[in-house]
Design a protein around this motif. Structure first.
Motif, PDB file in Angstrom:
ATOM      1  N   GLU A  57      -9.658 -19.127   7.922  1.00  0.00           N
ATOM      2  CA  GLU A  57      -8.141 -19.016   7.890  1.00  0.00           C
ATOM      3  C   GLU A  57      -7.715 -17.398   7.959  1.00  0.00           C
ATOM      4  OE1 GLU A  57      -5.896 -21.119   8.635  1.00  0.00           O
ATOM      5  OE2 GLU A  57      -7.534 -22.736   8.889  1.00  0.00           O
TER       6      GLU A  57
ATOM      7  N   ARG B  34      -8.472 -15.886  11.267  1.00  0.00           N
ATOM      8  CA  ARG B  34      -7.403 -16.415  12.401  1.00  0.00           C
ATOM      9  C   ARG B  34      -6.112 -15.585  12.088  1.00  0.00           C
ATOM     10  NH1 ARG B  34      -5.889 -22.692  13.411  1.00  0.00           N
ATOM     11  NH2 ARG B  34      -5.358 -22.223  10.770  1.00  0.00           N
ATOM     12  N   ALA B  35      -5.785 -15.439  10.951  1.00  0.00           N
ATOM     13  CA  ALA B  35      -4.581 -14.916  10.694  1.00  0.00           C
ATOM     14  C   ALA B  35      -4.570 -13.288  11.162  1.00  0.00           C
ATOM     15  CB  ALA B  35      -4.180 -14.784   9.308  1.00  0.00           C
TER      16      ALA B  35
ATOM     17  N   ASP C 146      -4.447 -13.462  15.177  1.00  0.00           N
ATOM     18  CA  ASP C 146      -3.239 -14.177  15.675  1.00  0.00           C
ATOM     19  C   ASP C 146      -2.122 -13.829  15.135  1.00  0.00           C
ATOM     20  OD1 ASP C 146      -5.108 -14.985  17.609  1.00  0.00           O
ATOM     21  OD2 ASP C 146      -5.218 -17.045  16.659  1.00  0.00           O
ATOM     22  N   GLY C 147      -2.130 -13.603  13.765  1.00  0.00           N
ATOM     23  CA  GLY C 147      -0.945 -13.525  13.080  1.00  0.00           C
ATOM     24  C   GLY C 147      -0.384 -12.232  12.868  1.00  0.00           C
ATOM     25  N   ASN C 148       0.659 -12.156  11.904  1.00  0.00           N
ATOM     26  CA  ASN C 148       1.322 -10.907  11.509  1.00  0.00           C
ATOM     27  C   ASN C 148       0.814 -10.512  10.002  1.00  0.00           C
ATOM     28  OD1 ASN C 148       2.905 -12.400   9.724  1.00  0.00           O
ATOM     29  ND2 ASN C 148       4.403 -12.434  11.303  1.00  0.00           N
TER      30      ASN C 148
ATOM     31  N   ASP D 187       1.051 -13.002   7.592  1.00  0.00           N
ATOM     32  CA  ASP D 187       0.133 -14.311   7.948  1.00  0.00           C
ATOM     33  C   ASP D 187      -1.193 -13.747   7.327  1.00  0.00           C
ATOM     34  OD1 ASP D 187       1.927 -15.835   9.192  1.00  0.00           O
ATOM     35  OD2 ASP D 187       1.255 -15.068  11.279  1.00  0.00           O
ATOM     36  N   VAL D 188      -1.364 -12.439   7.393  1.00  0.00           N
ATOM     37  CA  VAL D 188      -2.733 -11.982   6.567  1.00  0.00           C
ATOM     38  C   VAL D 188      -2.685 -11.957   5.434  1.00  0.00           C
ATOM     39  CG1 VAL D 188      -4.255 -10.064   6.654  1.00  0.00           C
ATOM     40  CG2 VAL D 188      -3.461 -10.703   8.978  1.00  0.00           C
TER      41      VAL D 188
ATOM     42  N   ALA E 243      -2.788 -15.447   3.993  1.00  0.00           N
ATOM     43  CA  ALA E 243      -4.323 -15.988   3.959  1.00  0.00           C
ATOM     44  C   ALA E 243      -5.177 -15.246   3.092  1.00  0.00           C
ATOM     45  CB  ALA E 243      -5.025 -15.896   5.373  1.00  0.00           C
TER      46      ALA E 243
END
Length: 73
Positions: free
Chosen positions: A31, A34-35, A38-40, A43-44, A47
């Motif tokens: 996770e 992935r963050a 793909d995330g901001n 999100d990081v 996670a």
């Protein structure tokens, strides 16, 4: 981490730690990766916090098991 195991020596603890680490990396580490991909930033951060909480929970679980029946001061 749902199964109860008996830790009777350093080797048992090492095996437990390896298994828990593999589980944490497989679940929470994925996770986080992935963050990061793909995330901001939020999100990081979320996670990373979830991974930290999972590590804390695992350590507290084994501590509780090791101190079961021992009175706190």
């Amino acid at each position: 981490m749902d199964d109860t195991i008996e830790i009777g020596n350093r080797g048992d603890f090492g095996l437990w730690a390896i298994e828990v680490a593999k589980q944490l990396v497989a679940d929470q580490g994925f996770e986080l990766a992935r963050a990061a991909r793909d995330g901001n930033d939020d999100d990081v951060r979320a996670a990373g916090n979830a991974l930290g909480q999972a590590i804390t929970n695992a350590l507290m679980e084994v501590y509780d098991g090791l101190t079961e029946g021992v009175e706190e001061e």
